[in-house]
Scaffold this motif. Structure first.
Motif, mmCIF file in Angstrom:
data_model
loop_
_atom_site.group_PDB
_atom_site.id
_atom_site.type_symbol
_atom_site.label_atom_id
_atom_site.label_comp_id
_atom_site.label_asym_id
_atom_site.label_seq_id
_atom_site.Cartn_x
_atom_site.Cartn_y
_atom_site.Cartn_z
ATOM 1 N N GLN A 150 45.755 -14.685 -8.205
ATOM 2 C CA GLN A 150 46.378 -15.102 -6.912
ATOM 3 C C GLN A 150 45.298 -15.524 -5.886
ATOM 4 N N ALA A 151 45.484 -16.194 -4.906
ATOM 5 C CA ALA A 151 43.983 -16.741 -4.080
ATOM 6 C C ALA A 151 44.369 -16.857 -2.712
ATOM 7 N N GLY A 152 45.135 -16.183 -1.994
ATOM 8 C CA GLY A 152 45.399 -16.293 -0.701
ATOM 9 C C GLY A 152 45.000 -14.981 -0.064
ATOM 10 N N THR A 153 44.251 -15.369 1.114
ATOM 11 C CA THR A 153 43.819 -13.922 1.866
ATOM 12 C C THR A 153 44.156 -13.737 3.356
ATOM 13 N N SER A 154 45.247 -14.416 3.530
ATOM 14 C CA SER A 154 45.855 -14.103 4.939
ATOM 15 C C SER A 154 46.591 -12.618 4.725
ATOM 16 N N PRO A 155 46.594 -11.967 5.912
ATOM 17 C CA PRO A 155 47.357 -10.651 5.621
ATOM 18 C C PRO A 155 48.533 -10.668 4.907
ATOM 19 N N THR B 51 45.137 -26.860 6.885
ATOM 20 C CA THR B 51 45.267 -26.870 5.312
ATOM 21 C C THR B 51 46.109 -25.970 4.623
ATOM 22 N N GLY B 52 46.732 -25.085 5.571
ATOM 23 C CA GLY B 52 47.930 -24.152 4.971
ATOM 24 C C GLY B 52 47.312 -22.988 4.297
ATOM 25 N N SER B 53 46.073 -22.714 4.498
ATOM 26 C CA SER B 53 45.413 -21.589 3.818
ATOM 27 C C SER B 53 44.573 -20.829 4.851
ATOM 28 N N ASP B 54 45.047 -19.784 5.486
ATOM 29 C CA ASP B 54 44.214 -19.106 6.392
ATOM 30 C C ASP B 54 43.043 -18.532 6.056
ATOM 31 N N GLY B 55 42.959 -17.946 4.879
ATOM 32 C CA GLY B 55 41.673 -17.534 4.259
ATOM 33 C C GLY B 55 40.679 -18.648 4.260
ATOM 34 N N PHE B 56 41.094 -19.648 3.398
ATOM 35 C CA PHE B 56 40.039 -20.709 3.429
ATOM 36 C C PHE B 56 39.256 -21.287 4.775
ATOM 37 N N GLU B 57 40.230 -21.485 5.706
ATOM 38 C CA GLU B 57 39.682 -21.757 7.106
ATOM 39 C C GLU B 57 39.160 -20.763 7.658
ATOM 40 N N LEU C 134 42.593 -23.628 -14.396
ATOM 41 C CA LEU C 134 42.854 -24.984 -13.597
ATOM 42 C C LEU C 134 43.681 -24.830 -12.534
ATOM 43 N N PRO C 135 43.110 -25.134 -11.377
ATOM 44 C CA PRO C 135 43.801 -25.460 -10.128
ATOM 45 C C PRO C 135 45.042 -26.426 -10.249
ATOM 46 N N ASP C 136 45.746 -26.469 -9.273
ATOM 47 C CA ASP C 136 46.649 -27.884 -9.430
ATOM 48 C C ASP C 136 47.303 -27.860 -7.963
ATOM 49 N N ALA C 137 47.753 -29.000 -7.887
ATOM 50 C CA ALA C 137 48.521 -29.468 -6.541
ATOM 51 C C ALA C 137 49.458 -30.657 -7.196
ATOM 52 N N TRP D 203 48.595 -16.331 -15.186
ATOM 53 C CA TRP D 203 49.094 -17.199 -14.191
ATOM 54 C C TRP D 203 48.552 -17.242 -12.828
ATOM 55 N N ASN D 204 47.876 -18.290 -12.489
ATOM 56 C CA ASN D 204 47.441 -18.431 -11.010
ATOM 57 C C ASN D 204 48.570 -18.579 -10.144
ATOM 58 N N ILE D 205 49.241 -17.775 -9.338
ATOM 59 C CA ILE D 205 50.567 -17.878 -8.634
ATOM 60 C C ILE D 205 50.047 -18.377 -7.205
ATOM 61 N N VAL D 206 50.691 -19.791 -6.928
ATOM 62 C CA VAL D 206 50.466 -20.254 -5.613
ATOM 63 C C VAL D 206 51.848 -20.519 -5.125
ATOM 64 N N THR D 207 51.822 -20.794 -3.867
ATOM 65 C CA THR D 207 52.894 -21.451 -3.147
ATOM 66 C C THR D 207 52.905 -22.543 -2.579
ATOM 67 N N SER D 208 51.711 -23.294 -2.855
ATOM 68 C CA SER D 208 51.785 -25.009 -2.297
ATOM 69 C C SER D 208 51.535 -24.647 -0.851
ATOM 70 N N THR D 209 51.252 -25.875 -0.357
ATOM 71 C CA THR D 209 50.769 -25.922 1.066
ATOM 72 C C THR D 209 50.904 -26.967 1.724
ATOM 73 N N THR D 210 51.410 -28.167 1.064
ATOM 74 C CA THR D 210 51.539 -29.341 2.017
ATOM 75 C C THR D 210 53.095 -30.168 2.146
ATOM 76 N N ALA E 279 53.483 -33.243 1.455
ATOM 77 C CA ALA E 279 53.678 -34.071 0.495
ATOM 78 C C ALA E 279 54.125 -33.572 -0.901
ATOM 79 N N GLU E 280 53.604 -32.376 -1.096
ATOM 80 C CA GLU E 280 53.927 -31.745 -2.460
ATOM 81 C C GLU E 280 55.557 -31.235 -2.490
ATOM 82 N N ALA E 281 55.983 -30.889 -1.175
ATOM 83 C CA ALA E 281 57.234 -30.439 -0.823
ATOM 84 C C ALA E 281 58.191 -31.672 -1.226
HETATM 85 C C1 LIG Z 1 39.953 -20.126 -3.751
HETATM 86 C C2 LIG Z 1 41.331 -20.622 -3.333
HETATM 87 C C3 LIG Z 1 41.891 -21.544 -4.431
HETATM 88 C C4 LIG Z 1 43.270 -21.901 -4.262
HETATM 89 N N1 LIG Z 1 43.852 -22.780 -5.440
HETATM 90 C C5 LIG Z 1 44.989 -23.265 -5.131
HETATM 91 C C6 LIG Z 1 45.546 -24.264 -6.329
HETATM 92 O O1 LIG Z 1 44.924 -24.690 -7.214
HETATM 93 N N2 LIG Z 1 46.678 -24.652 -5.843
HETATM 94 C C7 LIG Z 1 47.433 -24.512 -4.747
HETATM 95 O O2 LIG Z 1 48.541 -24.964 -4.473
HETATM 96 N N3 LIG Z 1 47.053 -23.457 -4.058
HETATM 97 C C8 LIG Z 1 45.828 -23.133 -4.042
HETATM 98 N N4 LIG Z 1 45.195 -22.103 -2.954
HETATM 99 C C9 LIG Z 1 46.081 -21.802 -1.808
HETATM 100 C C10 LIG Z 1 46.713 -20.548 -2.099
HETATM 101 O O3 LIG Z 1 47.199 -20.098 -3.316
HETATM 102 C C11 LIG Z 1 47.704 -19.945 -0.941
HETATM 103 O O4 LIG Z 1 48.610 -20.637 -1.032
HETATM 104 C C12 LIG Z 1 46.793 -20.560 0.397
HETATM 105 O O5 LIG Z 1 45.581 -20.000 0.461
HETATM 106 C C13 LIG Z 1 47.777 -19.916 1.487
HETATM 107 O O6 LIG Z 1 47.522 -18.573 1.679
HETATM 108 P P1 LIG Z 1 46.675 -17.630 2.652
HETATM 109 O O7 LIG Z 1 46.974 -18.186 4.005
HETATM 110 O O8 LIG Z 1 47.312 -16.211 2.727
HETATM 111 O O9 LIG Z 1 45.341 -17.709 2.327
HETATM 112 C C14 LIG Z 1 43.992 -21.590 -3.434
HETATM 113 C C15 LIG Z 1 43.467 -20.931 -1.989
HETATM 114 C C16 LIG Z 1 41.946 -20.429 -2.553
HETATM 115 C C17 LIG Z 1 41.377 -19.546 -1.134
#
Ligand SMILES: Cc1cc2nc3c(=O)[nH]c(=O)nc-3n(C[C@H](O)[C@H](O)[C@H](O)COP(=O)(O)O)c2cc1C
Length: 448
Positions: A215-220, A329-335, A45-48, A122-129, A131-133
């Motif tokens: 984990q799910a972040g793919t920036s360096p 979006t706060g996510s380099d890998g996604f962008e 389950l993802p989360d925000a 445990w899907n370890i995330v650091t949150s991105t927005t 609004a969450e903070a």
């Molecule tokens: C496929 C994918 C799924 C993610 N799922 C979540 C999530 O459920 N909750 C969350 O707060 N962040 C989620 N993220 C954000 C990442 O955990 C990470 O914080 C974000 O990608 C920033 O890291 P990066 O710049 O290294 O990619 C997700 C990112 C990706 C790429």
């Protein structure tokens, strides 16, 4: 991946084939049982922690259109509800390291690992927005480097807390009257910062010691974090080549960090559309597209990229639009993935908005079970993925189609084990490790 119908396919909540009971535990129990029958390792389950805001800080458009993140159930609560109704499926909970103290994270995840007899990830995330903070007591989200630095410290402290009980510390000897052996329960090493907890944890060591780390972040910096800690990495990159590049880099970084690269499994996000025939699957895709409203899709893209929907040039090129809003979006890998797909396919902003609402540009294998199994085997054989995170457009329908059509094909080819009468190994981690065994050569595709 499992969530309420407001996370990925934008029209999920209004599509006639969606289950409307998504606020009831029974929906998630049914899905977990389906996944177990289908040989999935994990229900994740993802989360925000906030409803996404538009560029003006308003949540109205998200709520009115049922946009991504309009509703998010707490993952731990949902997974607790499915434990008793399942016996082998892994339970993957997203928990952010940016806000909660390590003790709270350690206690919750350890409890879940005990109650499930060792099935937790445990899907370890650091949150991105921001609004969450704000919802969690900060003024704004800290910069990414700081978030990952904190994540390193928090994960280390969580694992220390989880290790405060030796496995033999719980004695429970009624005759001698010894419940636990204090000499086998320790405090954590001297706290390095004020927020660190001395422990010990108020729970014995859980069956896995600590949950499987995802984990799910793919920036360096994200990959550096994954190389240090992750056992499963969830990747959304552009096709076979993009995913292979990320997997190769992650494995190399793990090796440089002194780990065996095979300890780190890279799972590619896919949004498959399976049917009994390819024509059936095309019909499903057409129906998904027909339920997307273009104006909502444009508003949703504008919200995601912190742009003003009213001034978007819909026929402009998507790559330029993404570059102008880089970092939103706060996510380099996604962008990176959005930009790569937009450039490769020559998408306009309108195309990008529609695709974002359909599948977030996630690879979307489509066809019969054999068609999709062919594609997934090609990914694995090309070194692009160790496994897949199936992100369903519709729940439960897309997962039912996958289990009905694709799973038997994967089993026939030796890519997925046959259903077992009992779990093949005691914990999620040991079940994943057993998959390192050499794979049987795939039999060829069955002739129709
Ligand atoms: C496929 C994918 C799924 C993610 N799922 C979540 C999530 O459920 N909750 C969350 O707060 N962040 C989620 N993220 C954000 C990442 O955990 C990470 O914080 C974000 O990608 C920033 O890291 P990066 O710049 O290294 O990619 C997700 C990112 C990706 C790429």
């Amino acid at each position: 991946m499992v969530n309420p119908p407001t996370q990925r396919y934008a029209a999920a909540w209004r599509h006639p084939d969606s289950n409307g009971d998504w606020l009831r535990a029974s929906s998630y129990i049914d899905i977990a049982r389906l996944l177990e029958r289908g040989g999935f390792d994990l229900m994740f389950l993802p989360d925000a922690l906030a409803i996404p805001e538009d560029a003006l800080g308003d949540v109205a458009t998200t709520l009115a259109s049922g946009g991504k993140g309009a509703v998010t159930l707490d993952p731990i609560t949902v997974l607790s509800a499915v434990i008793g109704a399942t016996r082998s499926i892994g339970l993957g909970a997203t928990v952010s390291t940016t806000f909660l103290p390590p003790y709270a994270i350690a206690r919750t995840l350890s409890s879940l690992d005990h109650l499930s007899a060792g099935r937790v990830a445990w899907n370890i995330v650091t949150s991105t927005t921001d609004a969450e903070a704000r919802n969690l007591g900060l003024d704004r989200i800290p910069p990414k480097g700081q978030r990952y630095d904190r994540a390193d410290r928090v994960v280390a402290q969580v694992l220390e807390l989880m290790g405060t009980w030796d496995p033999a510390a719980l004695v429970q000897d009624a005759r001698s009257g010894v419940f636990a052996d204090p000499s086998l329960v320790s405090r954590t090493p001297a706290p390095r910062e004020r927020a660190a907890a001395p422990g010990p944890l108020s729970l014995p060591r859980s069956p896995q010691g600590h949950p499987v780390l995802m984990q799910a972040g793919t920036s360096p910096r994200g990959m550096q974090f994954a190389a240090k800690w992750a056992e499963l990495v969830f990747v959304a990159a552009d096709g076979i080549d993009g995913n292979r590049a990320v997997r190769t880099e992650l494995r190399e970084r793990a090796r440089l960090a002194g780990r065996d690269p095979d300890e780190l499994r890279v799972c590619a996000a896919i949004q498959p559309i399976a049917g009994s025939t390819r024509i059936d699957a095309v019909g499903v895709r057409d129906s998904l597209l027909a339920h997307i409203d273009e104006a909502s899709a444009v508003r949703s893209l504008a919200r995601l990229m912190h742009a003003d929907a009213a001034t978007l040039r819909l026929d402009g090129d998507a790559e330029g639009f993404l570059a102008a809003h880089r970092g939103a979006t706060g996510s380099d890998g996604f962008e990176d993935m959005l930009a790569a797909v937009s450039a490769r396919e020559g998408l306009t902003v309108r195309d990008l908005a529609l695709r974002q609402s359909l599948d977030q540009l996630t690879p979307s294998p489509l066809g019969s079970g054999a068609d999709i199994a062919d594609e997934l085997c090609e990914w694995q054989d090309a070194g692009a993925a160790d496994g897949f995170v199936v992100t369903p457009a519709l729940l439960p329908g897309s997962l039912e189609d996958f289990v009905e059509h694709v799973v038997p094909e994967l089993r026939r080819r030796g890519r997925l084990s046959e259903p077992a009468a009992a779990p093949s190994a005691p914990t999620l981690r040991s079940r994943l490790a057993a998959k390192n065994a050499p794979r049987a050569q795939s039999p060829p595709r069955a002739q129709p």
